[in-house]
Design an enzyme around this catalytic site. Structure first.
Site, PDB file in Angstrom:
ATOM      1  N   GLU A  44       0.839  -1.211   0.000  1.00  0.00           N
ATOM      2  CA  GLU A  44       0.000   0.000   0.000  1.00  0.00           C
ATOM      3  C   GLU A  44       0.874   1.261   0.000  1.00  0.00           C
ATOM      4  O   GLU A  44       2.066   1.200   0.352  1.00  0.00           O
ATOM      5  CB  GLU A  44      -0.918   0.003   1.220  1.00  0.00           C
TER       6      GLU A  44
ATOM      7  N   LYS B  15      -5.701  10.634  -0.140  1.00  0.00           N
ATOM      8  CA  LYS B  15      -5.662   9.337   0.553  1.00  0.00           C
ATOM      9  C   LYS B  15      -6.812   8.525  -0.039  1.00  0.00           C
ATOM     10  O   LYS B  15      -7.978   8.891   0.092  1.00  0.00           O
ATOM     11  CB  LYS B  15      -5.856   9.561   2.056  1.00  0.00           C
TER      12      LYS B  15
ATOM     13  N   VAL C 188      -5.307   0.321   2.509  1.00  0.00           N
ATOM     14  CA  VAL C 188      -5.505  -1.128   2.348  1.00  0.00           C
ATOM     15  C   VAL C 188      -6.709  -1.371   1.431  1.00  0.00           C
ATOM     16  O   VAL C 188      -6.638  -2.185   0.500  1.00  0.00           O
ATOM     17  CB  VAL C 188      -5.697  -1.807   3.727  1.00  0.00           C
TER      18      VAL C 188
ATOM     19  N   ASP D 201     -16.992   5.797  13.391  1.00  0.00           N
ATOM     20  CA  ASP D 201     -16.012   5.658  12.304  1.00  0.00           C
ATOM     21  C   ASP D 201     -15.558   4.204  12.177  1.00  0.00           C
ATOM     22  O   ASP D 201     -14.980   3.638  13.092  1.00  0.00           O
ATOM     23  CB  ASP D 201     -14.814   6.568  12.600  1.00  0.00           C
TER      24      ASP D 201
ATOM     25  N   SER E 206     -13.399   1.840   9.430  1.00  0.00           N
ATOM     26  CA  SER E 206     -12.548   1.930   8.241  1.00  0.00           C
ATOM     27  C   SER E 206     -13.124   1.148   7.073  1.00  0.00           C
ATOM     28  O   SER E 206     -13.663   0.051   7.234  1.00  0.00           O
ATOM     29  CB  SER E 206     -11.161   1.381   8.560  1.00  0.00           C
ATOM     30  N   ALA E 207     -12.959   1.711   5.881  1.00  0.00           N
ATOM     31  CA  ALA E 207     -13.334   1.021   4.643  1.00  0.00           C
ATOM     32  C   ALA E 207     -12.458  -0.201   4.399  1.00  0.00           C
ATOM     33  O   ALA E 207     -12.763  -1.025   3.531  1.00  0.00           O
ATOM     34  CB  ALA E 207     -13.222   1.987   3.465  1.00  0.00           C
ATOM     35  N   ASP E 208     -11.378  -0.339   5.166  1.00  0.00           N
ATOM     36  CA  ASP E 208     -10.555  -1.549   5.043  1.00  0.00           C
ATOM     37  C   ASP E 208     -11.385  -2.799   5.355  1.00  0.00           C
ATOM     38  O   ASP E 208     -11.166  -3.859   4.761  1.00  0.00           O
ATOM     39  CB  ASP E 208      -9.366  -1.520   6.024  1.00  0.00           C
TER      40      ASP E 208
ATOM     41  N   LYS F 225      -4.879  -0.899  13.720  1.00  0.00           N
ATOM     42  CA  LYS F 225      -4.059   0.179  14.277  1.00  0.00           C
ATOM     43  C   LYS F 225      -4.470   0.486  15.705  1.00  0.00           C
ATOM     44  O   LYS F 225      -5.608   0.269  16.099  1.00  0.00           O
ATOM     45  CB  LYS F 225      -4.166   1.410  13.389  1.00  0.00           C
TER      46      LYS F 225
HETATM   47  N1  PSU Z   1      -0.782   0.947   8.511  1.00  0.00           N
HETATM   48  C1  PSU Z   1       0.210   1.731   8.990  1.00  0.00           C
HETATM   49  N2  PSU Z   1       0.138   3.081   8.738  1.00  0.00           N
HETATM   50  C2  PSU Z   1      -0.876   3.620   7.977  1.00  0.00           C
HETATM   51  C3  PSU Z   1      -1.912   2.778   7.464  1.00  0.00           C
HETATM   52  C4  PSU Z   1      -1.802   1.442   7.773  1.00  0.00           C
HETATM   53  O1  PSU Z   1       1.117   1.235   9.663  1.00  0.00           O
HETATM   54  O2  PSU Z   1      -0.872   4.812   7.725  1.00  0.00           O
HETATM   55  C5  PSU Z   1      -3.019   3.337   6.588  1.00  0.00           C
HETATM   56  C6  PSU Z   1      -3.461   2.213   5.669  1.00  0.00           C
HETATM   57  O3  PSU Z   1      -3.406   2.713   4.356  1.00  0.00           O
HETATM   58  C7  PSU Z   1      -4.864   1.900   6.100  1.00  0.00           C
HETATM   59  C8  PSU Z   1      -5.349   3.266   6.475  1.00  0.00           C
HETATM   60  O4  PSU Z   1      -5.605   1.283   5.086  1.00  0.00           O
HETATM   61  O5  PSU Z   1      -4.232   3.754   7.227  1.00  0.00           O
HETATM   62  C9  PSU Z   1      -6.657   3.220   7.222  1.00  0.00           C
HETATM   63  O6  PSU Z   1      -7.212   4.497   7.254  1.00  0.00           O
HETATM   64  P1  PSU Z   1      -8.729   4.716   7.765  1.00  0.00           P
HETATM   65  O7  PSU Z   1      -8.704   4.313   9.210  1.00  0.00           O
HETATM   66  O8  PSU Z   1      -9.038   6.163   7.533  1.00  0.00           O
HETATM   67  O9  PSU Z   1      -9.570   3.768   6.924  1.00  0.00           O
HETATM   68 MN    MN Z   2     -12.321   6.241   8.842  1.00  0.00          MN
END
Ligand code: PSU
Ligand code: MN
Length: 311
Positions: A29, A89, A109, A141, A143-145, A162
């Site tokens: 990614e 992003k 992701v 919230d 994540s779309a992951d 995370k």
């Molecule tokens: N893993 C890391 N650092 C990051 C991310 C993942 O160690 O910055 C990123 C990835 O791209 C993941 C995204 O898909 O953060 C998730 O963001 P959000 O929670 O807004 O979906």
């Molecule tokens: Mn989010």
């Protein structure tokens, strides 16, 4: 199997050859470069990740969108555009906007899975996946992951959700979505930068060939969700769980005060964690990303060898 590569995707020649010859590939990614880390470690990291994948005998395929085209296999020295102001992003929902408006961005992701799946790549690596967020400032919230993991049958190597996510609710959601979650050498869900998030994982496997066997079985069964492999941070690199929790609480408070939400939230929290831990979260994050890329390459090699053990 003959893959038809969509017109909005450009394969770099090494990736094209590896795909054509059935050689192992690892998708990487790029939101972690554009939005996850400060530019200076991000520049070195891109090189370390691609080297880690090559060292195991797989081909790295870093994915990002440049001027409206998804590029697969961008070289580590060719990522400067990701550090320009206004770079997006890109989760899956944003890809069409970037393509239509010829913009550039790092893929999360979710975004990386969409592109990698379209190319027939079977393994990807990240640091921590997005999940169900903690904290009142992040009302609802998710994540779309998570839905992306339900839709794309890749092996995804991570170190758990995370630290800014609620591990229990994230695991429940993965369960609901039918994502197969396996701990690599552990029965506990890793806590991204900490050894454990304090929640069990449903399955444990201790070697890459055992993971390849599950990936193959998923394919034979026609299971369309991902195999999420959760590997704890390398022992020397992990942060103390309590210290990490305190830093996360502080980051969440600051985000709530500043009114940061949506797609900006994760980058804001990661930057605040870096500040609060005096940069140690960044060092741990880098170690996690490199270890995960290495394991992803080992799994890709085991899948491509076509002889995964039935472990
Ligand atoms: N893993 C890391 N650092 C990051 C991310 C993942 O160690 O910055 C990123 C990835 O791209 C993941 C995204 O898909 O953060 C998730 O963001 P959000 O929670 O807004 O979906
Ligand atoms: Mn989010």
């Amino acid at each position: 199997m003959k893959m038809v590569i969509p017109g909005w995707v450009s394969l770099h020649p090494v990736v094209e050859r590896a795909l054509k010859n059935g050689r192992p590939l690892v998708a990487l990614e790029s939101a972690v470069f554009s939005h996850g880390l400060p530019p200076s470690p991000a520049r070195d990291l891109a090189r370390d990740l691609t080297e880690a994948v090559w060292a195991v005998g797989a081909t790295p395929a870093c994915i990002a969108v440049r001027s409206g085209r998804a590029e697969v296999g961008i070289g580590a020295s060719d990522l400067e555009f990701l550090f320009a102001p206004g770079v997006m992003k890109l989760a899956a929902r944003d890809l069409a906007v970037a393509v239509a408006q010829r913009r550039s961005g790092g893929t999360t992701v979710a975004g990386t899975l969409a592109v990698a799946h379209a190319c027939g790549i079977r393994v990807m690596s990240t640091g921590g996946i997005g999940g169900v967020h903690l904290g009142a400032g992040a009302a609802g919230d998710v994540s779309a992951d998570l839905p992306a993991l339900a839709e794309h049958p890749l092996v995804v190597v991570c170190a758990g959700p995370k630290a800014v996510c609620d591990p229990r609710r994230t695991m429940e959601m993965l369960d609901t979505l039918g994502v197969t979650v396996v701990g690599y050498g552990t029965s506990m869900l890793p806590g991204f930068l900490a050894q454990s998030a304090g929640v069990p994982v449903p399955h444990r496997v201790d070697d890459p060939s055992g993971l390849a066997a599950i990936a193959e079985a998923k394919r034979r069964i026609g299971d369309r969700a991902a195999l999420l492999v959760a590997q704890p941070p390398p022992s020397g690199a992990a942060l103390d769980a309590r210290e990490l929790d305190r830093a996360v609480s502080l980051a969440l408070e600051r985000a709530a005060e500043a009114g940061v939400e949506g797609t900006d939230l994760t980058p804001y929290l990661l930057a605040t964690l870096a500040e609060v831990t005096g940069g140690r979260s960044v060092a741990a994050n880098v170690a996690v990303l490199v270890a995960n890329a290495r394991l992803a390459a080992e799994i890709a090699v085991a899948i491509a060898s076509g002889r995964p053990s039935s472990a």
